[in-house]
Scaffold this motif. Structure first.
Motif, PDB file in Angstrom:
ATOM      1  N   LEU A 172      19.276   5.920 -11.891  1.00  0.00           N
ATOM      2  CA  LEU A 172      18.636   4.925 -11.852  1.00  0.00           C
ATOM      3  C   LEU A 172      18.694   3.612 -10.764  1.00  0.00           C
ATOM      4  CD1 LEU A 172      16.742   2.588 -12.174  1.00  0.00           C
ATOM      5  CD2 LEU A 172      18.867   1.263 -13.786  1.00  0.00           C
ATOM      6  N   LYS A 173      19.629   4.548 -10.051  1.00  0.00           N
ATOM      7  CA  LYS A 173      21.032   3.902  -8.888  1.00  0.00           C
ATOM      8  C   LYS A 173      20.591   5.313  -8.213  1.00  0.00           C
ATOM      9  CE  LYS A 173      24.919   1.788 -10.333  1.00  0.00           C
ATOM     10  NZ  LYS A 173      26.686   1.689 -10.737  1.00  0.00           N
ATOM     11  N   VAL A 174      19.980   5.622  -8.107  1.00  0.00           N
ATOM     12  CA  VAL A 174      19.494   6.918  -7.619  1.00  0.00           C
ATOM     13  C   VAL A 174      18.232   6.786  -6.673  1.00  0.00           C
ATOM     14  CG1 VAL A 174      19.177   9.224  -6.406  1.00  0.00           C
ATOM     15  CG2 VAL A 174      21.484   8.706  -7.712  1.00  0.00           C
ATOM     16  N   LYS A 175      17.410   5.837  -7.871  1.00  0.00           N
ATOM     17  CA  LYS A 175      15.812   5.747  -7.158  1.00  0.00           C
ATOM     18  C   LYS A 175      15.748   4.752  -7.038  1.00  0.00           C
ATOM     19  CE  LYS A 175      13.556   8.765 -11.152  1.00  0.00           C
ATOM     20  NZ  LYS A 175      13.161   8.985 -12.106  1.00  0.00           N
ATOM     21  N   GLN A 176      17.136   3.605  -7.248  1.00  0.00           N
ATOM     22  CA  GLN A 176      16.738   2.384  -6.677  1.00  0.00           C
ATOM     23  C   GLN A 176      16.830   2.644  -5.303  1.00  0.00           C
ATOM     24  OE1 GLN A 176      19.131  -0.062  -9.410  1.00  0.00           O
ATOM     25  NE2 GLN A 176      18.035  -1.041 -10.313  1.00  0.00           N
ATOM     26  N   LYS A 179       4.864   6.888  -6.926  1.00  0.00           N
ATOM     27  CA  LYS A 179       5.316   8.605  -6.677  1.00  0.00           C
ATOM     28  C   LYS A 179       6.725   9.050  -6.161  1.00  0.00           C
ATOM     29  CE  LYS A 179       1.422  10.438  -7.798  1.00  0.00           C
ATOM     30  NZ  LYS A 179      -0.055  10.627  -6.858  1.00  0.00           N
ATOM     31  N   GLU A 180       5.862   8.732  -4.414  1.00  0.00           N
ATOM     32  CA  GLU A 180       7.123   8.906  -4.258  1.00  0.00           C
ATOM     33  C   GLU A 180       8.241   8.867  -3.918  1.00  0.00           C
ATOM     34  OE1 GLU A 180       7.640   8.149   1.054  1.00  0.00           O
ATOM     35  OE2 GLU A 180       6.266   6.889  -0.108  1.00  0.00           O
ATOM     36  N   VAL A 181       8.863   7.525  -5.211  1.00  0.00           N
ATOM     37  CA  VAL A 181      10.385   8.146  -5.102  1.00  0.00           C
ATOM     38  C   VAL A 181      10.745   8.777  -5.795  1.00  0.00           C
ATOM     39  CG1 VAL A 181      12.088   6.585  -6.500  1.00  0.00           C
ATOM     40  CG2 VAL A 181      10.423   5.298  -5.055  1.00  0.00           C
ATOM     41  N   ASN A 182       9.327   9.520  -6.648  1.00  0.00           N
ATOM     42  CA  ASN A 182       9.928  10.689  -8.060  1.00  0.00           C
ATOM     43  C   ASN A 182       9.966  11.883  -6.829  1.00  0.00           C
ATOM     44  OD1 ASN A 182      10.561   9.297 -10.736  1.00  0.00           O
ATOM     45  ND2 ASN A 182       7.808   8.833 -10.593  1.00  0.00           N
ATOM     46  N   SER A 183       9.215  12.034  -6.179  1.00  0.00           N
ATOM     47  CA  SER A 183       8.747  13.186  -5.340  1.00  0.00           C
ATOM     48  C   SER A 183      10.372  13.021  -4.484  1.00  0.00           C
ATOM     49  CB  SER A 183       7.764  12.608  -4.062  1.00  0.00           C
ATOM     50  OG  SER A 183       7.988  13.827  -3.895  1.00  0.00           O
ATOM     51  N   ILE A 184      10.719  12.963  -4.347  1.00  0.00           N
ATOM     52  CA  ILE A 184      11.976  12.605  -3.467  1.00  0.00           C
ATOM     53  C   ILE A 184      13.463  13.460  -4.592  1.00  0.00           C
ATOM     54  CG2 ILE A 184      13.756  11.357  -1.747  1.00  0.00           C
ATOM     55  CD1 ILE A 184      11.829   9.904  -0.594  1.00  0.00           C
ATOM     56  N   PHE A 185      12.928  12.073  -5.133  1.00  0.00           N
ATOM     57  CA  PHE A 185      14.175  12.270  -6.201  1.00  0.00           C
ATOM     58  C   PHE A 185      14.177  13.990  -6.917  1.00  0.00           C
ATOM     59  CE2 PHE A 185      15.640  12.735 -10.532  1.00  0.00           C
ATOM     60  CZ  PHE A 185      17.020  11.748 -10.227  1.00  0.00           C
ATOM     61  N   SER A 213       0.816  -1.455  -0.371  1.00  0.00           N
ATOM     62  CA  SER A 213      -0.497   0.334  -0.090  1.00  0.00           C
ATOM     63  C   SER A 213       0.962   1.051   0.196  1.00  0.00           C
ATOM     64  CB  SER A 213      -0.766  -0.029   1.302  1.00  0.00           C
ATOM     65  OG  SER A 213      -1.486  -0.842   0.737  1.00  0.00           O
ATOM     66  N   HIS A 214       2.188   1.174   0.812  1.00  0.00           N
ATOM     67  CA  HIS A 214       3.091   2.587   0.446  1.00  0.00           C
ATOM     68  C   HIS A 214       2.940   2.635  -0.466  1.00  0.00           C
ATOM     69  CE1 HIS A 214       5.295  -1.282   0.278  1.00  0.00           C
ATOM     70  NE2 HIS A 214       6.803  -0.214  -0.484  1.00  0.00           N
ATOM     71  N   LEU A 215       3.059   1.644  -2.339  1.00  0.00           N
ATOM     72  CA  LEU A 215       3.228   1.774  -3.103  1.00  0.00           C
ATOM     73  C   LEU A 215       2.412   2.997  -4.210  1.00  0.00           C
ATOM     74  CD1 LEU A 215       4.919  -1.600  -4.172  1.00  0.00           C
ATOM     75  CD2 LEU A 215       6.648   0.342  -3.461  1.00  0.00           C
ATOM     76  N   LYS A 216       2.452   4.594  -3.599  1.00  0.00           N
ATOM     77  CA  LYS A 216       1.485   5.154  -4.611  1.00  0.00           C
ATOM     78  C   LYS A 216       1.434   5.017  -5.549  1.00  0.00           C
ATOM     79  CE  LYS A 216      -0.203   5.160   0.062  1.00  0.00           C
ATOM     80  NZ  LYS A 216      -1.585   4.658   0.172  1.00  0.00           N
ATOM     81  N   ILE A 230      16.318   5.389  -3.400  1.00  0.00           N
ATOM     82  CA  ILE A 230      15.104   5.564  -2.613  1.00  0.00           C
ATOM     83  C   ILE A 230      14.360   4.975  -2.255  1.00  0.00           C
ATOM     84  CG2 ILE A 230      13.514   7.642  -2.873  1.00  0.00           C
ATOM     85  CD1 ILE A 230      15.519   9.315  -4.597  1.00  0.00           C
ATOM     86  N   ASN A 231      13.851   3.745  -3.969  1.00  0.00           N
ATOM     87  CA  ASN A 231      12.542   2.403  -3.378  1.00  0.00           C
ATOM     88  C   ASN A 231      13.216   2.130  -2.052  1.00  0.00           C
ATOM     89  OD1 ASN A 231      10.603   1.495  -4.328  1.00  0.00           O
ATOM     90  ND2 ASN A 231      11.275  -0.261  -4.649  1.00  0.00           N
ATOM     91  N   LYS A 232      14.177   1.655  -2.377  1.00  0.00           N
ATOM     92  CA  LYS A 232      14.758   0.530  -1.049  1.00  0.00           C
ATOM     93  C   LYS A 232      14.226   1.449   0.838  1.00  0.00           C
ATOM     94  CE  LYS A 232      17.178  -3.313   1.138  1.00  0.00           C
ATOM     95  NZ  LYS A 232      17.523  -2.781   1.780  1.00  0.00           N
ATOM     96  N   MET A 233      15.028   3.006   0.434  1.00  0.00           N
ATOM     97  CA  MET A 233      14.585   2.989   2.054  1.00  0.00           C
ATOM     98  C   MET A 233      13.134   3.331   1.665  1.00  0.00           C
ATOM     99  SD  MET A 233      17.236   6.027   2.173  1.00  0.00           S
ATOM    100  CE  MET A 233      17.472   6.544   0.589  1.00  0.00           C
ATOM    101  N   ILE A 234      12.566   3.650   0.760  1.00  0.00           N
ATOM    102  CA  ILE A 234      10.435   3.051   0.956  1.00  0.00           C
ATOM    103  C   ILE A 234      10.237   1.989   1.799  1.00  0.00           C
ATOM    104  CG2 ILE A 234       8.663   3.864  -0.134  1.00  0.00           C
ATOM    105  CD1 ILE A 234       9.757   5.650  -2.003  1.00  0.00           C
ATOM    106  N   ILE A 235      10.718   0.505   0.839  1.00  0.00           N
ATOM    107  CA  ILE A 235      10.085   0.112   1.418  1.00  0.00           C
ATOM    108  C   ILE A 235      10.882  -0.860   2.678  1.00  0.00           C
ATOM    109  CG2 ILE A 235      10.796  -2.725   0.716  1.00  0.00           C
ATOM    110  CD1 ILE A 235      11.120  -2.166  -2.279  1.00  0.00           C
ATOM    111  N   ASP A 236      11.851  -0.085   2.871  1.00  0.00           N
ATOM    112  CA  ASP A 236      12.088  -0.232   4.268  1.00  0.00           C
ATOM    113  C   ASP A 236      11.941   0.670   5.917  1.00  0.00           C
ATOM    114  OD1 ASP A 236      13.712  -2.841   3.804  1.00  0.00           O
ATOM    115  OD2 ASP A 236      15.703  -1.470   3.786  1.00  0.00           O
TER     116      ASP A 236
END
Length: 248
Positions: free
Chosen positions: A214-218, A193-199, A66-69, A220-226
């Motif tokens: 790409l590595k930066v977004k990956q 959306k949250e990945v792009n927002s932080i990026f 659900s966090h993958l808005k 960010i995504n890992k931090m969101i998952i965690d």
């Protein structure tokens, strides 16, 4: 055979890969062309079809998605236990995240009844069975003992579940038409959306080469998952970008 779930009662596949089959790319891209997936939520390092994917170590059935808005996720769940995944897709839908699930056809079991009562759309794939890809050999294997369907959990849909059909040949012919125009996933991944927002908060990140973005977004995504706090993610991302710029 349990009436609550689909079991591999007649499968001769090695037990260690029964739940690790990869969706054929033709089927995935046919669906991706419509839904623009932001994540593959039931994947592994060997069978994922999206750069943004959740593995068994994350445990989607406990943590959900659900966090993958901001979009739809793709889910080809382990067929040994489907019902919990259907319930999780409904939970995500209630919180604004769409899910498209690829499932076997068996209308007699409990999970299908739940699916029919909670999904917004069920589409049966007719005209033949899907040959899935072995995760260890990357080869398609014929002999699937059931047909397939895909179910859509649309968070903005209300009312009864829509039931339709699509011919298997249409799926594969559509892929042939679009395959040359499919963007390079390493450069054009669709992110939550949250990945792009932080990026986008890190102005200097946009000037990095595409492979580093790409590595930066990956990251960010890992931090969101965690489930890192937002402020910590921004600081960590800025530090990562600074290090990349220093090495450039």
């Amino acid at each position: 055979m349990s009436k609550s779930d689909y079991k591999h009662s007649t499968s001769k596949t090695n037990s260690d890969i029964k739940d690790l089959w990869q969706t054929p790319v033709e089927v995935y891209e046919f669906l991706n062309a419509r839904f623009s997936f932001v994540c593959d939520v039931a994947a592994s390092d060997h069978n994922h079809l999206h750069l943004n994917y959740l593995t068994e170590s994350y445990n989607s059935l406990i943590n959900g998605w659900s966090h993958l808005k901001g979009g739809y996720v793709f889910c080809n769940p382990p067929y040994s236990k489907i019902l919990p995944w259907v319930k999780k897709a409904k939970e995500a839908s209630d919180q604004g995240v769409g899910t498209v699930m690829l499932l076997p056809v068996d209308t007699s079991v409990e999970w299908f009844k739940t699916l029919k009562n909670t999904a917004s759309e069920i589409c049966f794939i007719t005209g033949g069975r899907i040959s899935f890809v072995r995760s260890d050999t990357k080869k398609k294997v014929n002999g699937n003992n059931k047909g397939s369907l895909y179910a859509v959990f649309n968070p903005r849909s209300f009312g009864e579940c829509k039931v339709s059909c699509v011919d298997r040949d249409e799926i594969f012919s559509t892929y042939e038409k679009i395959k040359d125009s499919i963007p390079d996933k390493t450069l054009n991944a669709v992110w939550p959306k949250e990945v792009n927002s932080i990026f986008n908060l890190i102005e200097s990140a946009k000037s990095l080469p595409a492979v580093l973005q790409l590595k930066v977004k990956q990251s960010i995504n890992k931090m969101i998952i965690d489930r890192f706090p937002h402020d910590q993610m921004v600081i960590a991302t800025q530090n990562l970008v600074d290090r990349m710029e220093a090495k450039a």
